[in-house]
Design a protein around this motif. Structure first.
Motif, PDB file in Angstrom:
ATOM      1  N   ASP A  99       0.847  -1.203   0.000  1.00 56.25           N
ATOM      2  CA  ASP A  99       0.000   0.000   0.000  1.00 56.25           C
ATOM      3  C   ASP A  99       0.879   1.248   0.000  1.00 56.25           C
ATOM      4  O   ASP A  99       0.625   2.201  -0.737  1.00 56.25           O
ATOM      5  CB  ASP A  99      -0.920   0.033   1.219  1.00 56.25           C
ATOM      6  CG  ASP A  99      -2.256  -0.650   0.991  1.00 56.25           C
ATOM      7  OD1 ASP A  99      -2.426  -1.322  -0.054  1.00 56.25           O
ATOM      8  OD2 ASP A  99      -3.133  -0.515   1.868  1.00 56.25           O
ATOM      9  N   ALA A 100       1.915   1.247   0.830  1.00 56.88           N
ATOM     10  CA  ALA A 100       2.817   2.403   0.887  1.00 56.88           C
ATOM     11  C   ALA A 100       3.586   2.556  -0.419  1.00 56.88           C
ATOM     12  O   ALA A 100       3.772   3.677  -0.901  1.00 56.88           O
ATOM     13  CB  ALA A 100       3.776   2.264   2.072  1.00 56.88           C
ATOM     14  N   VAL A 101       4.005   1.434  -1.009  1.00 57.71           N
ATOM     15  CA  VAL A 101       4.691   1.489  -2.308  1.00 57.71           C
ATOM     16  C   VAL A 101       3.753   2.083  -3.355  1.00 57.71           C
ATOM     17  O   VAL A 101       4.132   2.988  -4.104  1.00 57.71           O
ATOM     18  CB  VAL A 101       5.186   0.093  -2.752  1.00 57.71           C
ATOM     19  CG1 VAL A 101       5.645   0.104  -4.209  1.00 57.71           C
ATOM     20  CG2 VAL A 101       6.316  -0.388  -1.851  1.00 57.71           C
ATOM     21  N   ALA A 102       2.530   1.577  -3.401  1.00 54.42           N
ATOM     22  CA  ALA A 102       1.563   2.068  -4.386  1.00 54.42           C
ATOM     23  C   ALA A 102       1.298   3.562  -4.203  1.00 54.42           C
ATOM     24  O   ALA A 102       1.123   4.288  -5.183  1.00 54.42           O
ATOM     25  CB  ALA A 102       0.264   1.275  -4.295  1.00 54.42           C
ATOM     26  N   ALA A 103       1.284   4.027  -2.962  1.00 45.76           N
ATOM     27  CA  ALA A 103       1.066   5.456  -2.710  1.00 45.76           C
ATOM     28  C   ALA A 103       2.220   6.289  -3.227  1.00 45.76           C
ATOM     29  O   ALA A 103       2.038   7.448  -3.602  1.00 45.76           O
ATOM     30  CB  ALA A 103       0.862   5.700  -1.214  1.00 45.76           C
ATOM     31  N   ALA A 104       3.416   5.712  -3.276  1.00 46.53           N
ATOM     32  CA  ALA A 104       4.609   6.444  -3.717  1.00 46.53           C
ATOM     33  C   ALA A 104       4.771   6.451  -5.233  1.00 46.53           C
ATOM     34  O   ALA A 104       5.490   7.276  -5.780  1.00 46.53           O
ATOM     35  CB  ALA A 104       5.859   5.840  -3.074  1.00 46.53           C
ATOM     36  N   LEU A 105       4.113   5.517  -5.929  1.00 41.95           N
ATOM     37  CA  LEU A 105       4.301   5.370  -7.370  1.00 41.95           C
ATOM     38  C   LEU A 105       3.239   6.097  -8.176  1.00 41.95           C
ATOM     39  O   LEU A 105       2.111   6.271  -7.715  1.00 41.95           O
ATOM     40  CB  LEU A 105       4.261   3.884  -7.750  1.00 41.95           C
ATOM     41  CG  LEU A 105       5.287   2.958  -7.113  1.00 41.95           C
ATOM     42  CD1 LEU A 105       5.080   1.522  -7.605  1.00 41.95           C
ATOM     43  CD2 LEU A 105       6.700   3.424  -7.392  1.00 41.95           C
ATOM     44  N   THR A 106       3.604   6.464  -9.386  1.00 34.00           N
ATOM     45  CA  THR A 106       2.617   7.008 -10.319  1.00 34.00           C
ATOM     46  C   THR A 106       1.719   5.873 -10.790  1.00 34.00           C
ATOM     47  O   THR A 106       2.091   4.695 -10.710  1.00 34.00           O
ATOM     48  CB  THR A 106       3.311   7.639 -11.541  1.00 34.00           C
ATOM     49  OG1 THR A 106       4.026   6.604 -12.242  1.00 34.00           O
ATOM     50  CG2 THR A 106       4.249   8.769 -11.139  1.00 34.00           C
ATOM     51  N   ASP A 107       0.546   6.210 -11.301  1.00 38.32           N
ATOM     52  CA  ASP A 107      -0.369   5.191 -11.813  1.00 38.32           C
ATOM     53  C   ASP A 107       0.281   4.369 -12.921  1.00 38.32           C
ATOM     54  O   ASP A 107       0.122   3.149 -12.987  1.00 38.32           O
ATOM     55  CB  ASP A 107      -1.668   5.824 -12.324  1.00 38.32           C
ATOM     56  CG  ASP A 107      -2.532   6.351 -11.195  1.00 38.32           C
ATOM     57  OD1 ASP A 107      -2.333   5.934 -10.029  1.00 38.32           O
ATOM     58  OD2 ASP A 107      -3.403   7.193 -11.474  1.00 38.32           O
ATOM     59  N   GLY A 108       1.026   5.031 -13.789  1.00 34.71           N
ATOM     60  CA  GLY A 108       1.688   4.336 -14.888  1.00 34.71           C
ATOM     61  C   GLY A 108       2.713   3.335 -14.387  1.00 34.71           C
ATOM     62  O   GLY A 108       2.827   2.223 -14.922  1.00 34.71           O
ATOM     63  N   GLU A 109       3.453   3.713 -13.360  1.00 29.85           N
ATOM     64  CA  GLU A 109       4.457   2.797 -12.817  1.00 29.85           C
ATOM     65  C   GLU A 109       3.806   1.622 -12.104  1.00 29.85           C
ATOM     66  O   GLU A 109       4.305   0.497 -12.157  1.00 29.85           O
ATOM     67  CB  GLU A 109       5.432   3.522 -11.887  1.00 29.85           C
ATOM     68  CG  GLU A 109       6.614   2.661 -11.489  1.00 29.85           C
ATOM     69  CD  GLU A 109       7.333   2.057 -12.697  1.00 29.85           C
ATOM     70  OE1 GLU A 109       7.628   0.839 -12.652  1.00 29.85           O
ATOM     71  OE2 GLU A 109       7.596   2.777 -13.678  1.00 29.85           O
TER      72      GLU A 109
END
Length: 135
Positions: A99-109
């Motif tokens: 969840d924390a990783v996803a919050a840090a990444l752009t949607d494309g990434e």
């Protein structure tokens, strides 16, 4: 996102007692994630994470392990064995860290990342409970 913000998110979402335990859980999940990615994708994800977390991902063996969800969680548990974090809760920690990783990444990434993962791991990066706008 800064390192301390990332660990705070993991601590809260993973119901961990301390920042040290959040760090240990984060390292275990990121090392496992790095194992399941190719080097190029690991570098792309790492570029959007705080430096210390990026190094964990980049230093993993990028063998494209292709873990399914069960194998991923088991591997996180193996990484946690030499820490003071309970390996039996590896599934909960995997969800908190991703969840924390996803919050840090752009949607494309996030989409690029998911394209290298077993379909069973996709839910870890969907329905994220962390609101990146509150960081």
């Amino acid at each position: 996102m800064q390192e301390n913000e990332f660990y705070s998110l993991v601590q809260e979402a993973g119901h961990l007692e301390s920042m040290d335990r959040a760090q240990a859980a984060s390292e275990a999940v990121l090392a496992t994630l790095g194992e399941t990615l190719t080097g190029g994708e690991a570098e792309d994800v790492a570029a959007q994470l705080p430096d210390e977390l990026a190094r964990i991902l980049e230093d993993a063996d990028h063998d494209g392990a292709g873990y399914d969800r069960g194998a991923f969680v088991d591997r996180v548990g193996e990484h946690l064995r030499d820490t003071d974090v309970e390996p039996d809760d590896a599934e909960q920690f995997a969800e908190a860290v991703t969840d924390a990783v996803a919050a840090a990444l752009t949607d494309g990434e996030i989409q690029n990342l998911k394209s290298q993962l077993d379909d069973g791991l996709h839910p870890l990066f969907e329905d994220v409970t962390v609101d990146p706008d509150q960081l």
